[in-house]
Design an enzyme around this catalytic site. Structure first.
Site, PDB file in Angstrom:
ATOM      1  N   GLY B 198       0.776  -1.233   0.000  1.00  7.64           N
ATOM      2  CA  GLY B 198       0.000   0.000   0.000  1.00  7.64           C
ATOM      3  C   GLY B 198       0.812   1.290   0.000  1.00  7.64           C
ATOM      4  O   GLY B 198       0.285   2.356  -0.272  1.00  7.64           O
ATOM      5  N   ASP B 307      -2.765   7.031   6.794  1.00 10.03           N
ATOM      6  CA  ASP B 307      -2.159   5.696   6.783  1.00 10.03           C
ATOM      7  C   ASP B 307      -2.883   4.778   7.757  1.00 10.03           C
ATOM      8  O   ASP B 307      -2.270   3.942   8.409  1.00 10.03           O
ATOM      9  CB  ASP B 307      -0.655   5.741   7.104  1.00 10.03           C
ATOM     10  CG  ASP B 307      -0.008   4.366   6.893  1.00 10.03           C
ATOM     11  OD1 ASP B 307      -0.467   3.631   6.006  1.00 10.03           O
ATOM     12  OD2 ASP B 307       0.932   4.032   7.626  1.00 10.03           O
TER      13      ASP B 307
END
Lengths: 198, 582
Positions: B198, B307
């Site tokens: 990611g 995040d």
């Protein structure tokens, strides 16, 4: 062939290679849309990387491209300065693996491994963490240590970028630099592999 | 390599040791194929998958080890894995065989009662594999096979008896920084996996493969293309590098045939670089196990910029809806610091019931009572060219370590972290295949000035949305997945003092603790062999827990040194000390 050299071992038994007995039914990976474009981008970047920081290049700020002077490197700053190499023709060598972290450490702390590689405590390293490829941006002035913000790997810029703390296992590659006419000039290119390494 | 040499030495050993190891030296002789029914309804003494059961509860009904005798828990056997870094996988146990995975791409098959090694498999990993998180979270089983998601985004099926490869399938391209760390999920005759990456501009997906052949059954991207539902939540072209990783194992409802899978952060990190809600990042998605079609979703953070990977799958549990009627539900304490109670419908759509802060946080100011959509304090939301400090940190109120739920107490157990924040300076970033695609100039962790503790174990009543008890760790974070048992206990490690603990599930009292060789971030499991219950866990500190602990140690002025090295620990209560739980 993926996994062709995978191993199976048994306690008090022979070590055998899976290769002898494996049936591999591979499903080929289907490229995602846009991968062709990405691959082309990668090739272009690779070409730039092959022409990395070289003797005679000067350091310029990765942001804006201004020529770096020793005064631009603050030993009390909490971040390193990210630079690129610019050759005599004015070409700036960009790309992730060409990013250079410039820091200033106490000259009294410079170890034998780093001797002659910097200028009055000014040191230049690959800015790319050898753990997972993030930029090593954080600097801890109290300890004189560079830290990667992604997973916390620490490197010692006074001792040729050795790993102070993992998860990184490999040191940061360093440049040999000198100060000439208030510019930071590269004397020798990177002395080790650049980028993420297992 | 010195394989031949080793073989010669080993042969000598066999001759010297005689027949003691003969049975094990010939491998696993009795391994009845694992049926799909054994996965839907595991035997009480088995731990056949990541969280033991499809509902993800991390609960075992075994009660031989209980509140009355847990103080007498002692090691039955241990096994050194020979590697450092983060040992996170649960010991999976079926047919009396324990399967554990470790960093450095090993799978071990051990006699669950004695610790004798049957076989050890070491995957041959593609060069250029992303080394970000050197860990693995375990295997799945079906039939005579063991399924392993190798770090280089290759799914491998091993022969359970011998450890030899039966098939392997390339799931994604390592050159684009895809990698895998999760335990596969076996459901409906398929092996389901997700991907990591990611922070590298991947396009995340969940994929399913035929368990018998390794042929791809379906592949569903978590970031929709412009012509797909949700595609309009992205600016043009951004979906290709929108991240949405899927690096934690999903849960499954065999009745509705829906799989619940978590989706990670969006990429790059700064939401202003990709205006829109950015489905299905920071969400739970409901997938049809037969087709892979996304049938429902719930997004925890729209335009995710923190995040906050919300990859952990929610636990499936019945709970009251807003009208007090008992419905099939989902509970999930997310990285964003909110504990969510949701309703799962058999058709797929997921409805909001309630959300409560389980750790302090200053980003989310409100949760819409109808939809569950959050409101942000924009002064806390990272953006390009600004410096913002927000809490909880990028590691969240809870990162990957699993929660557990006990049907006996009705409580959900959370390994929580509070009082840590992130200071983030956002920046522009250009995509470069295989390189980080994050977009920040600096990222610093902070402990809040008034922090009296960091980690804790929390117990929440899922029926009422109230916290029942909390056990706090003043000078340590908590990275310990949790096991709940029918003995009225929960087991968990997670702290920087290397302790593995048993708590009273009702009130959080520590009833037993044992200092192990390293910090315990392994997922505990419990199993039974020949009528005897054991508790198992891997010690082996590593990965993000280490960095997190460095920050905590610096703040409190304590040593951050936690020794590393993996050991499988198995505990028992010696015969004679076993008191009946009845």
């Amino acid at each position: 062939m993926p996994k062709s050299n995978s191993r199976v071992e048994r306690e008090n038994d022979d070590v055998c290679l899976a290769e002898d007995n494996v049936i591999n039914r591979r499903t080929l990976f289907s490229a995602i849309a846009g991968m062709g474009v990405l691959a082309a981008t990668g090739a272009a970047v690779q070409a730039q990387e092959d022409d990395g920081p070289a003797p005679g290049d000067i350091l310029v700020n990765s942001k804006g491209g201004a020529v770096l002077t020793p005064a631009d490197i603050d030993p009390t700053a909490k971040t390193v300065v990210i630079a690129y190499a610019q050759d005599a023709a004015g070409n700036v060598k960009k790309g992730n693996k060409n990013k250079i972290a410039v820091v200033k450490v106490d000259p009294a702390n410079v170890g034998s491994e780093s001797e002659g590689r910097g200028a009055d405590g000014l040191m230049a390293y690959s800015a790319i963490c050898t753990h997972a490829g993030c930029e090593v941006k954080s600097f801890l002035p109290d300890r004189g240590i560079m830290r990667c913000p992604c997973h916390g790997s620490e490197f010692d810029p006074a001792n040729n970028g050795v790993v102070e703390k993992g998860p990184a296992k490999h040191r940061l590659a360093s440049l040999v630099i000198a100060v000439e006419d208030d510019q930071i000039v590269i004397k020798e290119g990177f002395d080790a592999e650049v980028g993420a390494q297992s | 390599m010195q394989a031949k040499h080793l073989g010669f030495v080993a042969l000598a050993s066999v001759l010297m040791l005689g027949a003691v190891y003969a049975q094990d030296s010939f491998g696993i002789t009795d391994y009845p194929p694992i049926t799909e029914d054994q996965l839907v309804n595991p035997a009480p003494g088995d731990w056949p998958m990541y969280r033991r059961t499809y509902d993800g509860q991390g609960y075992s009904p075994l009660d031989q080890i209980n509140k009355d005798n847990v103080a007498q828990l002692v090691p039955a056997w241990s096994y050194s894995t020979g590697v450092v870094e983060g040992h996170e996988s649960p010991p999976v146990v079926v047919n009396g065989v324990m399967f554990v995975t470790t960093p450095e791409h090993h799978v071990f098959a051990l006699n669950a009662a004695t610790g004798q090694l049957y076989w050890k498999y070491t995957a041959d990993i593609t060069e250029n594999t992303n080394p970000s998180h050197p860990t693995n979270r375990g295997v799945a089983v079906l039939g005579d096979k063991v399924f392993y998601a190798a770090h280089d985004a290759t799914l491998v099926a091993l022969d359970a008896k011998t450890g030899e490869e039966v098939w392997s399938t390339e799931v994604a391209n390592v050159d684009e920084a895809y990698y895998m760390t999760l335990a596969p999920l076996v459901a409906d005759g398929k092996v389901l996996i997700g991907v990591s990456g990611g922070e590298y501009g991947i396009r995340g997906f969940v994929a399913a493969y035929d368990a018998e052949t390794g042929e791809e059954a379906w592949k569903t991207y978590t970031i929709p293309a412009p012509d797909e539902p949700g595609g309009d939540t992205w600016p043009a072209g951004a979906y290709v590098t929108g991240a949405g990783s899927t690096w934690s194992t999903g849960n499954y409802d065999p009745e509705s045939k829906l799989v619940y899978w978590g989706v990670g952060n969006a990429g790059p990190w700064m939401g202003d670089q990709r205006p829109g809600d950015n489905l299905y990042t920071a969400s739970t998605i409901a997938l049809d196990v037969e087709t892979g079609e996304i049938k429902g979703h719930f997004q925890y953070s729209h335009n995710e910029s923190f995040d906050w990977d919300e990859v952990t799958a929610p636990i499936l549990v019945d709970l009251p809806n807003k009208d007090g009627e008992t419905v099939k539900g989902l509970v999930n304490p997310t990285r964003s610091g909110i504990l969510w109670a949701l309703e799962r419908t058999s058709e797929g759509p997921i409805n909001f019931i309630w959300g409560e802060k389980y750790v302090p946080g200053d980003v989310i100011t409100d949760i819409d009572a109808e939809t569950g959509r959050v409101s942000y304090d924009e002064s806390k939301k990272p953006s390009t060219g600004t410096t913002k400090t927000y809490c909880p940190s990028v590691h969240g109120g809870r990162d990957w370590p699993s929660t557990a739920y006990s049907p006996d107490t009705g409580l959900l157990y959370i390994p929580a972290n509070a009082n840590m924040c992130t200071e983030l300076t956002g920046a522009e970033v250009e995509y470069e295949a295989g390189q980080p695609f994050i977009g920040f100039d600096s990222l610093e962790f902070q402990v809040t000035d008034d922090a009296e503790y960091i980690g804790s174990v929390q117990a929440w009543d899922v029926a009422t949305g109230e916290m029942k008890w909390e056990h706090k760790f003043p000078r340590s974070g908590n990275w310990g997945p949790i096991l709940a048992t029918g003995g009225g206990l929960i087991f968990s490690g997670g702290t920087n003092d290397r302790m593995f603990r048993a708590y009273d599930a009702e009130n959080g009292d520590v009833l037993w603790e044992q200092k192990l060789n390293s910090g315990v971030i392994g997922t505990p499991s419990t199993f039974e062999v020949d009528g005897k219950q054991y508790v198992a866990v891997q010690a082996g500190y590593g990965v993000d827990a280490v960095f997190n602990n460095t920050v905590i140690a610096e703040h409190f002025g304590i040593s951050s040194d936690v020794p590393q090295g993996g050991v499988v620990w198995v505990f028992e209560v010696k015969d004679g000390a076993v008191a009946s739980a009845e």
